[in-house]
Design a protein around this motif. Sequence first.
Motif, PDB file in Angstrom:
ATOM      1  N   LEU A 894      31.476 -16.126  20.880  1.00  0.00           N
ATOM      2  CA  LEU A 894      31.271 -15.820  19.460  1.00  0.00           C
ATOM      3  C   LEU A 894      29.842 -15.323  19.208  1.00  0.00           C
ATOM      4  CD1 LEU A 894      33.240 -18.791  17.871  1.00  0.00           C
ATOM      5  CD2 LEU A 894      33.834 -16.369  17.759  1.00  0.00           C
ATOM      6  N   VAL A 895      28.877 -15.843  19.978  1.00  0.00           N
ATOM      7  CA  VAL A 895      27.510 -15.308  19.898  1.00  0.00           C
ATOM      8  C   VAL A 895      27.518 -13.837  20.299  1.00  0.00           C
ATOM      9  CG1 VAL A 895      25.223 -15.385  20.965  1.00  0.00           C
ATOM     10  CG2 VAL A 895      26.314 -17.508  20.218  1.00  0.00           C
ATOM     11  N   SER A 896      28.244 -13.513  21.369  1.00  0.00           N
ATOM     12  CA  SER A 896      28.314 -12.134  21.830  1.00  0.00           C
ATOM     13  C   SER A 896      28.971 -11.228  20.801  1.00  0.00           C
ATOM     14  CB  SER A 896      29.106 -12.059  23.146  1.00  0.00           C
ATOM     15  OG  SER A 896      28.403 -12.737  24.167  1.00  0.00           O
ATOM     16  N   ALA A 897      29.866 -11.821  19.980  1.00  0.00           N
ATOM     17  CA  ALA A 897      30.527 -11.044  18.933  1.00  0.00           C
ATOM     18  C   ALA A 897      29.660 -10.874  17.696  1.00  0.00           C
ATOM     19  CB  ALA A 897      31.850 -11.706  18.554  1.00  0.00           C
ATOM     20  N   GLY A 898      28.439 -11.418  17.740  1.00  0.00           N
ATOM     21  CA  GLY A 898      27.502 -11.238  16.633  1.00  0.00           C
ATOM     22  C   GLY A 898      27.623 -12.271  15.534  1.00  0.00           C
ATOM     23  N   ARG A 899      28.341 -13.370  15.792  1.00  0.00           N
ATOM     24  CA  ARG A 899      28.507 -14.389  14.759  1.00  0.00           C
ATOM     25  C   ARG A 899      27.241 -15.232  14.620  1.00  0.00           C
ATOM     26  NH1 ARG A 899      33.954 -15.825  13.908  1.00  0.00           N
ATOM     27  NH2 ARG A 899      35.280 -14.011  14.244  1.00  0.00           N
ATOM     28  N   THR A 900      26.962 -15.649  13.391  1.00  0.00           N
ATOM     29  CA  THR A 900      25.857 -16.579  13.144  1.00  0.00           C
ATOM     30  C   THR A 900      26.303 -17.997  13.490  1.00  0.00           C
ATOM     31  OG1 THR A 900      26.529 -17.037  10.871  1.00  0.00           O
ATOM     32  CG2 THR A 900      25.089 -15.136  11.223  1.00  0.00           C
ATOM     33  N   ASN A 901      25.344 -18.919  13.544  1.00  0.00           N
ATOM     34  CA  ASN A 901      25.698 -20.313  13.824  1.00  0.00           C
ATOM     35  C   ASN A 901      26.688 -20.856  12.804  1.00  0.00           C
ATOM     36  OD1 ASN A 901      23.898 -20.119  15.905  1.00  0.00           O
ATOM     37  ND2 ASN A 901      22.617 -21.842  15.273  1.00  0.00           N
ATOM     38  N   GLN A 902      26.465 -20.525  11.521  1.00  0.00           N
ATOM     39  CA  GLN A 902      27.360 -21.019  10.478  1.00  0.00           C
ATOM     40  C   GLN A 902      28.764 -20.433  10.646  1.00  0.00           C
ATOM     41  OE1 GLN A 902      26.446 -23.434   8.135  1.00  0.00           O
ATOM     42  NE2 GLN A 902      28.660 -23.483   7.930  1.00  0.00           N
ATOM     43  N   GLN A 903      28.846 -19.161  11.002  1.00  0.00           N
ATOM     44  CA  GLN A 903      30.149 -18.534  11.213  1.00  0.00           C
ATOM     45  C   GLN A 903      30.860 -19.140  12.416  1.00  0.00           C
ATOM     46  OE1 GLN A 903      28.718 -14.521  11.470  1.00  0.00           O
ATOM     47  NE2 GLN A 903      29.229 -14.047   9.334  1.00  0.00           N
ATOM     48  N   ILE A 904      30.116 -19.454  13.458  1.00  0.00           N
ATOM     49  CA  ILE A 904      30.709 -20.092  14.641  1.00  0.00           C
ATOM     50  C   ILE A 904      31.234 -21.478  14.271  1.00  0.00           C
ATOM     51  CG2 ILE A 904      30.219 -21.009  16.948  1.00  0.00           C
ATOM     52  CD1 ILE A 904      28.111 -18.765  17.213  1.00  0.00           C
ATOM     53  N   ALA A 905      30.439 -22.200  13.484  1.00  0.00           N
ATOM     54  CA  ALA A 905      30.864 -23.538  13.060  1.00  0.00           C
ATOM     55  C   ALA A 905      32.171 -23.476  12.291  1.00  0.00           C
ATOM     56  CB  ALA A 905      29.761 -24.188  12.214  1.00  0.00           C
TER      57      ALA A 905
END
Length: 942
Positions: A894-905
């Motif tokens: 998800l980091v590689s997909a450009g998501r922020t920490n909040q979006q990953i959460a």
Amino acid sequence: MGRREELRAIDEAIAAAAGGGFRFLALTGEPGVGKTRLLNELAARAAPEGFLVLAGRASEYEREVPFGVLVDALGDHVPDVVPKLPPRVGPAAVARLSGIFPTVADRCEPPPAPEPGADANPVAARHRLHGTLRLVVQTFAKSRPLALILDGLHWGDSASLGFLDYLVRNPPRAGVVVATAFHYRPDIPSLARLIQADDGLHLNVGCFDLGETAEYLGAGFSRARQRELHRVSGGNPFYLEALSRMDGAATRDPQAEVPLSVRAAIQLELGGLSEPALLVARAAAVAADAFEPGLIAVAAGVPESDVVTALDELVVSGVVQPSATGRFRFRHPLVRNTVYSTAAAGWRHAVHARIARHLEQVGAPATLLAHHVENSARYGDAAAIDILLRAARAVESHAPSASAFWFSGALRRMPEDHPERVAVMLKVSRLHVVAGELEQGERAADEVMRLLPRGEGTDRARAARFSAMTRRLLGRVEESRAVIMDELRAMPDRESPAAVHLRLRLVAENLLRMDQDAARALLDDIPEHSPSWDAACTMAVAALRPMCSYADGQIDRALGELDTASHLLAITPDGQLAESVDSLTWLCWSELLMGRPADASRHFERVLSVTRATGQHFIVSVAMCGLARAQTALGGLARAATTADEAVELAEMLNAGQQIVFGLAQRSVVEYWKGNGADAVDFARRAVDTAGDQGEWWGKQAELALGLALVETGQAEAGARSLLEAANGFARPGSDLVTLVQVSERLAELEAARGRHAASAEWAAEADKYSHASLPVSTGLAALARAHSLLSTDPGAAAEHARGAAAVLAGNEYPLDAGRALLTAGTAAARASRRDTAKADLRRAAEVFGGCGAASFLRRAVREQRRLGIYVPVRGRSSGPHELSRRELEVAELVSAGRTNQQIAEALFISARTVESHLAHIFAKLGVSSRAGVVSALRSPS
């Protein structure tokens, strides 16, 4: 008129939310300055842009109703959102929401009964509820952006303000603008935090200047009259509007919040109403901030048709305004205030009584009845007492301030001989403390002491202990001691359980002051057991003995007492520990300081279980700080960070400085180990600033954390000073023995790194001096200190000392310090040209740091390996791609997909802090230091 900057900020907030972002606006200013007008303008501009606009207003006369402003804004709409909530939270969400929003209970399927004790911990209960409310706000904004407008927050209840504080720190992942207005009050910390919100904008709305006043009044007023009105009103638009309707000179009482002429103008406006309309206006002012004709008919005691006719007149006159929800409200809180003040007190009492009877007849919950019962019930009214008690218990876990208010209302009606009176008074004191209202908690405990006779008595002694504890939390340490000593002087039997618990509180006070001699003298005067004691009393005495002996340097005696207390704890059921739980925390801290973190962790968990089950939530924060420290020692940095965060959150809710210091200091230590030096310094500085110069042990722990953090960030001189301060300059009274060894070892390392070999050797000698053979953690750190001092002059010997230190520390459950020792051993072995040994030591160090998530120490180990011309992949505890666990791989992708920490959460249904912890492990295992590094690593072969 004017307001160009405010309107620009409103337009920018609307645009940001329309684009899917979150914005928070805080409008402050004096009453009548135009804050509400600006909120209305925001609503008018947001609606054509496709926003869902929901608005609520806190009320001056319903300030005790929990989540009142949110119920006003969202209550009619929440039932429509409940079916759209994710299935994973559906039933639990309905259970939580139905306790706040009556419409959910009326229109949604009944929720399942909660598990016993599910919400016993107020922090966990509040966190879950806040998370559910945040999800509700986010769900509102899924199909179109949301404008949530909340007015009058200076009258907001503590539960509503607490949620908004949470929301700005954990913003919804949707297009939302939250616009608020309030008079800034520095005595309400949550309002101050809203003004300082990271994603927010604070706008202080000012009054008109003379030119704007003249433009507002228009050509119908002479220049002299314009100047006079501007002088008296101060350029306040609401005051101008009211005063401009009056003839003659305007006057102002400089001591009054609102000009006397303004009140006179509003009363003149009311004087033009018919008697039926004035009756309805007064009934509405008493009944609710937002009202319906049916309820006002009950309140006024007239047919609903007459109310509708009167409301038409009130709307035409501008006294009240209709809303989109079908309710009515006064055009401004000052108008309601003036109308309310024209109603006779006895008549208001009767209105509340009529409303209470009506709500009870239609089956309204106790939380809706309580406000009107509180304003109308008579002394000794058993039914009213029951309603207030039920309302207080219903909101106890998530709105302690409101609960305390309603419990107090019940107390005022209870006869002196009511069987629950003393228990409820003690409950009120505890709830005030849990709500952070320490002064009220202190007064409630003192009231119990005034009610009960001096001398023997468990309830009075318990109240005295609580009164002393609140004074300590308020920073009035000498008063705390004085309360206990005064109570003890009046107790005829100093060995009764009640007296012993007070004497132990005095022992604890001296330990915190680092006055070991006084603590030992007090404790030696207490026998180990007495036939009159119960298990709690015996356990409490045993729990404090190890710390006294340890602080006094009697280590072998302390260890024996530790074993005895641990055995007693093992055989004592939880149900018998309630009275001794504060003393039990000292046993846990003793285990921590004497090198038994696993035992301390297990026993802290038990303390937390007992405190939550018995409502002693003011002890939870201290126990969680200790648990976080134990988890850190055991290498569980992710868990420790979460535990310390929760400890700080609860301590801040209590406004308890000492507990905030404990939590921040431990949070700093976690960040130090994780390699986030700047954050570690920030947490530690906040801890030191909060502690001030009180000179107690907990403040010294803040200095220790700051010293570690400063050294980690390259500030060697400042770090050394802070470390020395933590040890009190090695003068007596000073820090505990293991802390002295720890400081000596760190200073030996620091001096060795600066090339000061003689100074390093001196600190190694100090570590040896304070180490004790019966405390392996101290001997392990002393051996590591010796290794530092020999690193440049005899690296072979340094490696042997460090390797021995690692074995001792690892064997006694200190993996992180064992890793540091292995890193030192590997570095020294490499300097001694023992390549194979160095490789083995560094590999083991890297494994330890990688497994614990100690990123910066892992990088140091990798750096030393590369200096040997080798590269050993950083391995974690799994065999998945790139050596990541399944969850870590999900986060990395998800980091590689450009998501922020909040979006990953949100995507993985975990907290943002858990995402941060996973990222620390990912960085360590991949050998990278940034999110970009994660992307590159995933694209390369594993």
